[in-house]
Design an enzyme around this catalytic site. Structure first.
Site, short mmCIF file in Angstrom:
data_model
loop_
_atom_site.label_atom_id
_atom_site.label_comp_id
_atom_site.label_asym_id
_atom_site.label_seq_id
_atom_site.Cartn_x
_atom_site.Cartn_y
_atom_site.Cartn_z
N LYS A 31 0.89 -1.15 -0.13
CA LYS A 31 0.11 0.04 -0.26
C LYS A 31 0.93 1.29 0.20
CE LYS A 31 -3.98 -2.20 -0.01
NZ LYS A 31 -3.46 -3.60 -0.13
N1 T4K Z 1 -9.76 -4.70 0.94
C1 T4K Z 1 -9.11 -4.15 -0.27
C2 T4K Z 1 -9.76 -3.36 -1.19
C3 T4K Z 1 -7.74 -4.78 -0.32
O1 T4K Z 1 -7.13 -4.29 -1.52
C4 T4K Z 1 -7.22 -5.28 0.52
C5 T4K Z 1 -5.74 -5.86 0.26
C6 T4K Z 1 -7.69 -5.71 1.63
C7 T4K Z 1 -9.22 -5.20 1.97
C8 T4K Z 1 -7.01 -6.48 3.04
O2 T4K Z 1 -6.17 -5.53 3.56
P1 T4K Z 1 -4.76 -6.66 4.28
O3 T4K Z 1 -5.54 -7.57 5.07
O4 T4K Z 1 -4.03 -7.16 3.24
O5 T4K Z 1 -4.28 -5.15 5.05
C9 T4K Z 1 -2.15 -7.73 -2.19
C10 T4K Z 1 -2.11 -7.59 -0.74
O6 T4K Z 1 -1.37 -9.02 0.10
C11 T4K Z 1 -3.42 -7.03 -0.28
O7 T4K Z 1 -3.06 -6.54 0.84
C12 T4K Z 1 -3.80 -6.28 -1.30
N2 T4K Z 1 -5.27 -5.65 -0.91
C13 T4K Z 1 -3.91 -6.67 -2.68
C14 T4K Z 1 -4.88 -6.02 -3.55
O8 T4K Z 1 -2.88 -7.20 -3.10
P2 T4K Z 1 -1.34 -10.21 -3.65
O9 T4K Z 1 -1.60 -11.44 -3.45
O10 T4K Z 1 -1.50 -9.40 -5.02
O11 T4K Z 1 0.20 -9.62 -3.00
P3 T4K Z 1 1.45 -9.95 -3.70
O12 T4K Z 1 2.12 -10.71 -2.60
O13 T4K Z 1 1.33 -10.98 -5.01
O14 T4K Z 1 2.12 -8.76 -3.78
C15 T4K Z 1 2.34 -7.91 -5.09
C16 T4K Z 1 3.57 -7.61 -5.43
O15 T4K Z 1 4.09 -6.54 -4.69
C17 T4K Z 1 4.34 -8.68 -5.45
O16 T4K Z 1 4.39 -9.35 -6.99
C18 T4K Z 1 5.75 -8.30 -5.13
C19 T4K Z 1 5.64 -6.91 -4.39
N3 T4K Z 1 5.73 -6.99 -2.90
C20 T4K Z 1 4.84 -7.60 -2.12
C21 T4K Z 1 5.29 -8.02 -0.86
C22 T4K Z 1 4.28 -8.86 0.12
C23 T4K Z 1 7.11 -6.58 -2.39
O17 T4K Z 1 7.79 -6.01 -3.32
N4 T4K Z 1 7.29 -6.83 -1.02
C24 T4K Z 1 6.21 -7.46 -0.42
O18 T4K Z 1 6.45 -7.49 0.92
O19 T4K Z 1 -2.05 -9.21 -2.55
#
Ligand code: T4K
Length: 368
Positions: free
Chosen positions: A185
């Protein structure tokens, strides 16, 4: 494009040495969690920065959503959007609430207020809209409907940190707004979240609910949960807050550059802002329509083949997942605009530190 993959986002991290004084304070105090000094400072600092009255910090946005629904004792049916991250509606299912999907407005990709009334039944108790990509919902139209039908409004504002309309923070609308401070975020505490509420009484209830329902040492007044943010995460938040304006400015520049470079490409459309006075540039979604030379998925794959990893947020629609698809409101005919957006959207990389040369290369690949 180089050896390192280019992701849709990368967390902003201030210089490590700036974090050390915070860690030293935590080590000295040995207060690690349970509303310690960092937690209290961050709540105040965020109220000041965001321009809101009351905030309650959480360990993540999902637990904050679950707790927001508990805090207002929401039951029955809740009207929401299928065009979001699954956490939005999972929070309803975890509370035994039936999600009722309503289509989005294809211009904003937010819940379409014109379609809400038709979905209201005697069981409807609330509306849960999402400020998708940080673009504000039509808050006044939504509030009017809520007032007419005596419904509560809980905004999933996970994407909307720092966004303002003409009268200030977008987070002051509705009964509650829920933020996410996840690593991906605009403002991150590694993991984290918050509920914004309008009055002290509601904050006290939320604070009790996130701490097992405890009041004092010996009394428990509600079946609460452990939703507390630790001192480590709160300290990160205090540090990040010093840099967040810079981070948003960087995003703004990237947003402008993409818009310049992608203008005029047949079949590629950038989403316009929703009239916000201050945007946060949380995402850079483009829509790839049938006039583009290849499909959205073709472009997704092409970019991946060049080491760029855009994301199809939000494909598939939530309503397409097995635990939702049996709902009457999940039927395709009810969600036509959302289905089109889910098949067209591609979120391009946007984060502080994304080099201009990379933005140009990404645009070149899309143009070619
Ligand atoms: N409501 C809405 C509308 C939301 O979009 C979200 C979360 C929530 C509620 C819930 O909030 P939280 O409980 O998460 O606080 C990601 C996030 O995990 C998620 O927080 C987010 N929305 C959602 C839209 O996206 P993924 O599965 O796409 O994440 P991930 O791990 O594939 O990360 C995306 C890219 O970011 C990776 O390709 C690389 C980069 N990255 C990611 C992480 C975690 C980094 O460079 N470093 C990192 O530490 O869900």
């Amino acid at each position: 494009m180089g050896d390192k993959p280019i992701y849709v986002t990368q967390p902003y991290l201030p210089p490590l040495e700036e974090f050390m004084p915070y860690l030293e304070q935590i080590w000295a105090s040995k207060i690690l969690t349970n509303s310690g000094p960092m937690h209290q400072q961050l709540e105040q600092a965020l109220c000041d920065y965001l321009g809101v009255e009351h905030i309650s910090l959480f360990n993540n946005g999902t637990i904050a959503l679950l707790t927001a629904l508990q805090a207002l004792r929401i039951t029955g049916e809740v009207i929401t959007t299928p065009y979001s991250f699954v956490a939005t509606t999972h929070s309803l299912l975890w509370n035994g609430i039936k999600p009722v999907f309503v289509d989005i407005d294809s211009r904003t990709l937010n819940l379409d207020p014109a379609k809400i009334e038709a979905a209201i039944t005697p069981q409807t108790t609330a509306i849960m809209p999402v400020h998708c990509y940080g673009h504000p919902c039509e808050v006044e139209a939504i509030q009017k409907i809520a007032d007419n039908y005596n419904l509560r409004v809980i905004y999933d504002a996970a994407h909307a940190f720092g966004v303002q309309d003409d009268n200030g923070s977008i987070l002051r609308h509705g009964d509650l707004s829920v933020l996410s401070f996840h690593a991906t975020k605009v403002f991150n505490t590694f993991e984290g979240g918050a509920i914004i509420c309008p009055d002290e009484k509601t904050k006290i209830r939320i604070d009790q609910l996130k701490n097992f329902g405890h009041v004092g040492e010996t009394n428990v007044v509600a079946p609460g949960i452990n939703g507390k943010m630790s001192e480590f995460n709160a300290a990160l938040g205090l540090l990040q807050l010093k840099h967040v304006d810079y981070a948003i400015d960087c995003r703004k520049e990237i947003d402008s550059r993409y818009r310049e470079l992608l203008a005029g490409i047949k079949g590629i459309h950038c989403l316009n802002d929703a009239g916000e006075k201050r945007a946060n540039y949380a995402y850079f979604p483009i829509l790839v329509d049938e006039n583009y030379s290849i499909t959205r998925d073709g472009l997704y794959q092409k970019l991946k083949d060049h080491g760029i990893h855009p994301r199809r947020y939000f494909y598939p629609l939530i309503s397409g997942f097995s635990m939702y698809r049996g709902l009457p409101s999940a039927q395709h005919g009810n969600l036509v605009a959302a289905a089109v957006a889910a098949c067209q959207v591609l979120c391009l990389p946007i984060y502080p530190g994304l080099a201009t040369s990379l933005i140009e290369e990404i645009a070149c690949l899309i143009k070619a």
